[in-house]
Design a protein around this motif. Structure first.
Motif, PDB file in Angstrom:
ATOM      1  N   HIS A  40      -2.165  -4.767  -7.236  1.00  0.00           N
ATOM      2  CA  HIS A  40      -2.225  -3.304  -7.349  1.00  0.00           C
ATOM      3  C   HIS A  40      -1.829  -2.856  -8.755  1.00  0.00           C
ATOM      4  CE1 HIS A  40      -3.051  -2.110  -3.144  1.00  0.00           C
ATOM      5  NE2 HIS A  40      -2.511  -3.265  -2.876  1.00  0.00           N
ATOM      6  N   ALA A  84      -4.194  -0.789 -11.584  1.00  0.00           N
ATOM      7  CA  ALA A  84      -3.766   0.602 -11.870  1.00  0.00           C
ATOM      8  C   ALA A  84      -4.244   1.091 -13.214  1.00  0.00           C
ATOM      9  CB  ALA A  84      -2.248   0.692 -11.802  1.00  0.00           C
ATOM     10  N   THR A 118       0.835  -1.205   0.000  1.00  0.00           N
ATOM     11  CA  THR A 118       0.000   0.000   0.000  1.00  0.00           C
ATOM     12  C   THR A 118       0.869   1.254   0.000  1.00  0.00           C
ATOM     13  OG1 THR A 118      -1.765  -1.173   1.150  1.00  0.00           O
ATOM     14  CG2 THR A 118      -1.825   1.229   1.242  1.00  0.00           C
ATOM     15  N   LEU A 123       6.249  -0.662  -7.296  1.00  0.00           N
ATOM     16  CA  LEU A 123       5.399  -1.844  -7.096  1.00  0.00           C
ATOM     17  C   LEU A 123       5.912  -3.013  -7.921  1.00  0.00           C
ATOM     18  CD1 LEU A 123       1.831  -0.279  -7.056  1.00  0.00           C
ATOM     19  CD2 LEU A 123       2.812  -1.690  -5.253  1.00  0.00           C
ATOM     20  N   GLU A 169       1.989   2.421  -3.397  1.00  0.00           N
ATOM     21  CA  GLU A 169       1.006   2.912  -4.360  1.00  0.00           C
ATOM     22  C   GLU A 169       1.245   4.399  -4.627  1.00  0.00           C
ATOM     23  OE1 GLU A 169      -3.009   2.290  -3.158  1.00  0.00           O
ATOM     24  OE2 GLU A 169      -2.742   0.141  -2.928  1.00  0.00           O
TER      25      GLU A 169
END
Length: 182
Positions: free
Chosen positions: A178, A182, A138, A151, A141
């Motif tokens: 993630h 995106a 997280t 990432l 991000e």
């Protein structure tokens, strides 16, 4: 014993609101007889201040949070960071202490180390602590100051772990998820 206490306390913290955390802290800090370990008192205080700070911060966009609430959040988060740091100094071997410091660093920047340094400390102590991999993902991000390149590199580093007794390669799922979103 401290690991069991930390795990049970962590479970309770997830179930209590700020008032419940306050009551628990008062009980831990003031009870008669054998006292709770000092790290637990510090951690309880940090959790109380952190929970209260997040109440002021809320979940809305930062630009929509009233200035007075942001100032109160900042003060409470700084206090939480001091207590979490004291708990970590008492028991640096408990990865949850580092998890909370990384979380405070993400939200308010009130710790002496960066999220990257807290992550490295956490995995040095407990290499395959899943929670810290999730939280660090997280932190990488873009909305938290990271970027897609970070990432991607992190996913690659997780996949590159060759230890068959570790779950770290499976933790590559978090940054990859993630990236896909995106």
């Amino acid at each position: 014993r401290d690991y069991v206490l930390q795990r049970k306390f962590d479970q309770m913290m997830g179930e209590l609101n700020a008032n419940g955390i306050s009551d628990l802290f008062i009980e831990i800090a003031n009870r008669d007889g054998p006292r709770a370990p000092l790290f637990a008192v510090y951690w309880a205080a940090g959790s109380l201040f952190h929970s209260t700070a997040m109440t002021y911060r809320g979940e809305d966009f930062i630009s929509n949070v009233p200035q007075a609430d942001l100032e109160r959040f900042s003060d409470l988060a700084a206090t939480a960071a001091r207590y979490y740091l004291a708990a970590y100094c008492e028991r640096p071997d408990l990865s949850r202490m580092i998890y909370d410091l990384l979380s405070i660093e993400m939200s308010s920047g009130d710790t002496p180390l960066s999220v990257h340094e807290w992550f490295r400390l956490a995995i040095a102590e407990h290499f395959d602590y899943e929670g810290i991999y999730r939280l660090y993902t997280t932190a990488l991000e873009p909305k938290w100051g990271g970027n897609l390149s970070m990432l991607s590199r992190f996913a690659g580093k997780c996949l590159a772990v060759a230890d068959v007794n570790s779950s770290v390669t499976l933790f590559s799922f978090y940054p990859m998820q993630h990236l896909l979103n995106a």
